[in-house]
Scaffold this active site. Sequence first.
Site, PDB file in Angstrom:
ATOM      1  N   CYS A 286       0.828  -1.210   0.000  1.00 55.42           N
ATOM      2  CA  CYS A 286       0.000   0.000   0.000  1.00 55.42           C
ATOM      3  C   CYS A 286       0.867   1.267   0.000  1.00 55.42           C
ATOM      4  O   CYS A 286       1.557   1.536  -0.973  1.00 55.42           O
ATOM      5  CB  CYS A 286      -0.969  -0.032   1.170  1.00 55.42           C
ATOM      6  SG  CYS A 286      -2.277   1.207   1.066  1.00 55.42           S
ATOM      7  N   ASN A 328      -7.388  -0.479  -0.357  1.00 56.17           N
ATOM      8  CA  ASN A 328      -7.708   0.734   0.387  1.00 56.17           C
ATOM      9  C   ASN A 328      -6.647   1.776   0.081  1.00 56.17           C
ATOM     10  O   ASN A 328      -5.657   1.887   0.792  1.00 56.17           O
ATOM     11  CB  ASN A 328      -7.779   0.456   1.889  1.00 56.17           C
ATOM     12  CG  ASN A 328      -7.969   1.727   2.689  1.00 56.17           C
ATOM     13  OD1 ASN A 328      -8.443   2.733   2.155  1.00 56.17           O
ATOM     14  ND2 ASN A 328      -7.586   1.707   3.948  1.00 56.17           N
ATOM     15  N   GLY A 330      -6.045   5.868  -2.012  1.00 59.28           N
ATOM     16  CA  GLY A 330      -6.527   6.988  -2.801  1.00 59.28           C
ATOM     17  C   GLY A 330      -5.454   7.592  -3.682  1.00 59.28           C
ATOM     18  O   GLY A 330      -5.704   8.560  -4.399  1.00 59.28           O
ATOM     19  N   PHE A 331      -4.233   7.021  -3.613  1.00 56.75           N
ATOM     20  CA  PHE A 331      -3.128   7.412  -4.478  1.00 56.75           C
ATOM     21  C   PHE A 331      -2.643   6.167  -5.210  1.00 56.75           C
ATOM     22  O   PHE A 331      -2.835   5.042  -4.737  1.00 56.75           O
ATOM     23  CB  PHE A 331      -1.983   8.021  -3.668  1.00 56.75           C
ATOM     24  CG  PHE A 331      -2.324   9.340  -3.030  1.00 56.75           C
ATOM     25  CD1 PHE A 331      -1.949  10.535  -3.632  1.00 56.75           C
ATOM     26  CD2 PHE A 331      -3.027   9.395  -1.828  1.00 56.75           C
ATOM     27  CE1 PHE A 331      -2.268  11.756  -3.043  1.00 56.75           C
ATOM     28  CE2 PHE A 331      -3.353  10.604  -1.232  1.00 56.75           C
ATOM     29  CZ  PHE A 331      -2.978  11.792  -1.846  1.00 56.75           C
ATOM     30  N   HIS A 370      -3.912  -5.160  -0.365  1.00 56.14           N
ATOM     31  CA  HIS A 370      -3.664  -5.645   0.995  1.00 56.14           C
ATOM     32  C   HIS A 370      -3.739  -7.170   1.032  1.00 56.14           C
ATOM     33  O   HIS A 370      -4.819  -7.732   1.242  1.00 56.14           O
ATOM     34  CB  HIS A 370      -4.679  -5.042   1.969  1.00 56.14           C
ATOM     35  CG  HIS A 370      -4.401  -3.626   2.326  1.00 56.14           C
ATOM     36  ND1 HIS A 370      -3.796  -3.256   3.511  1.00 56.14           N
ATOM     37  CD2 HIS A 370      -4.615  -2.476   1.642  1.00 56.14           C
ATOM     38  CE1 HIS A 370      -3.666  -1.934   3.548  1.00 56.14           C
ATOM     39  NE2 HIS A 370      -4.161  -1.442   2.421  1.00 56.14           N
ATOM     40  N   GLU A 372      -2.880  -9.174   3.282  1.00 52.01           N
ATOM     41  CA  GLU A 372      -3.271  -9.695   4.601  1.00 52.01           C
ATOM     42  C   GLU A 372      -4.784  -9.748   4.758  1.00 52.01           C
ATOM     43  O   GLU A 372      -5.297 -10.348   5.709  1.00 52.01           O
ATOM     44  CB  GLU A 372      -2.662  -8.833   5.708  1.00 52.01           C
ATOM     45  CG  GLU A 372      -3.410  -7.573   6.063  1.00 52.01           C
ATOM     46  CD  GLU A 372      -3.333  -6.464   5.026  1.00 52.01           C
ATOM     47  OE1 GLU A 372      -4.073  -5.474   5.152  1.00 52.01           O
ATOM     48  OE2 GLU A 372      -2.522  -6.584   4.081  1.00 52.01           O
TER      49      GLU A 372
END
Length: 407
Positions: A286, A328, A330-331, A370, A372
Site C-alpha cells: 500500500c 484501500n 486513494g493514491f 492488501h 493480509e
Amino acid sequence: MTETTPKTAPWTVQKRTAVLVLADGTVIEGKGLGATGAVEAEVVFNTALTGYEEILTDPSYAGQIVTFTFPHIGNVGANAEDIEDLTPANRHGAVGAIFKADITAPSNFRAAKDLDSWLKHRGIIALAGIDTRALTALIRERGAQNAVIAHDPNGNFDLDALKARAANWCGLENLDLAKDVTIGQSLVWKELPWTLQDGYGEQDAPQYHVVALDFGVKRNILRLLTGLGAKVTVLPATATAEDVLAHNPDGVFLSNGPGDPAATGEYAVPTIGKLVETGIPLFGICLGHQMLALALGGRTEKMHQGHHGANHPVKDYTTGKVEIVSMNHGFAVDSDSLPENVEETHVSLFDGTNCGLRVVGKPVFSVQHHPEASPGPQDSHYLFRRFINLIRERKGQAPLPEREQAA
C-alpha cells in the site's frame, strides 16, 4: 376491511441529529451515531460486505470518512480482537462512518459491545439513515469529496460555518499522515494469526528477523509475518536506514498507511532508497509500495475516487493468475514513470492502475493491495511466503511452497 397505516422503514430519519456537508455546499442530513462533534475529512466508499471493525480501525483511513455500500452495518457488534491499529489508545483510523440503516442490537457470540457504543469509545462520528447508493454514485461521478461530518443530539448545526470548514479544508494531497499514526518507539511483535481453537497465540521460536517500518501498519500483517517464523521488530516511520540496519534484519517490511506518499519525501523515501541498495530482501504494501516507487524514481498521483473494498480483481503478471483482493488507497503509482530496472508485476482489472512492482536483480518487491486482507479474501497470502522465500534464498535455504498444499 380495515386500512393499515404503512410502517415507517427502520432507516427513515425522524429528526436530523447529524449532517454531512460537502465542500461544494451540499448538505446531507441523517441520524447521528457514535461520537459527537464535527471533523473535516475526505469521504470515500467501501464495498466490503463484512469487516467493518477492521476497516474503521485501519490507520490507512486516517483523515477519511467511510461510506459503507452494504446497507446493514453493526449486526455482529464489536470486540477487542478485531481492531487493526497498533495503538488502540491513540484511536488511529477513520474519523467518520456513514451507514444506510440504523444500528441494531448485535447478534454474535464474539460481540463485546454494540457498534454505537464502540464508535463513541473510538471517537468516530457516524451518520445513518441516508441514501448511501446516491452518495456512492456522487463520489463515483465527482471523485472523493472533502467534507465535514457533524453530530449533535439536539440537532443544532451552524451550516454556514460547516460549509466554510468543508470548503477550506486542505484535503489529503500533500498531507503527511504517516507521522501521526506511527508508533512512538520500537516494539517486538509476537502475536500469531487467530484460530478458532486458540485465539491469538504467541510466537516462541522465530527463524528470521524482519524489521517493519510503521507508516500505519495493520496488526494482521504483523501476525502473518510471525506466523511464517519471523521475529518482527516494528520501528517508527521516521527511523533512518542506520536505525534499521542496527537491528541486523534478514528482511525489511514497508507498511501501509494514510496520506500522500509524496509528503513523506523528506524522511521515509530517502531511507527506503538506501535500504534498497543494501541487497536485504524488502517487501512493501500500500503506502509502502508507493513510497518504494518514489524511492526508485517513479511518481505517484491522486486517484479520482480511490479503491476501497474487498472484491477487487488484480492480475499477477508473474503467474498469469487473477486474484480477488482487498484494497484501500486513494493514491496510485504511475506505471509509466517507473525506470527500466523496475517491472510492473500486478495490475487492477477495474481500471488498469498499477498494483505491484519488483526491482530487477534485487530481492525487492511491493504491492498496492492488501494481501493480509482483514477483511477480505486470502488469495494474496502467498506474497508473504514470497517475501520469506527471498530471506530463505539469501540464507541458502530451500523455498517454501508459495501456496499451502491441499490436504
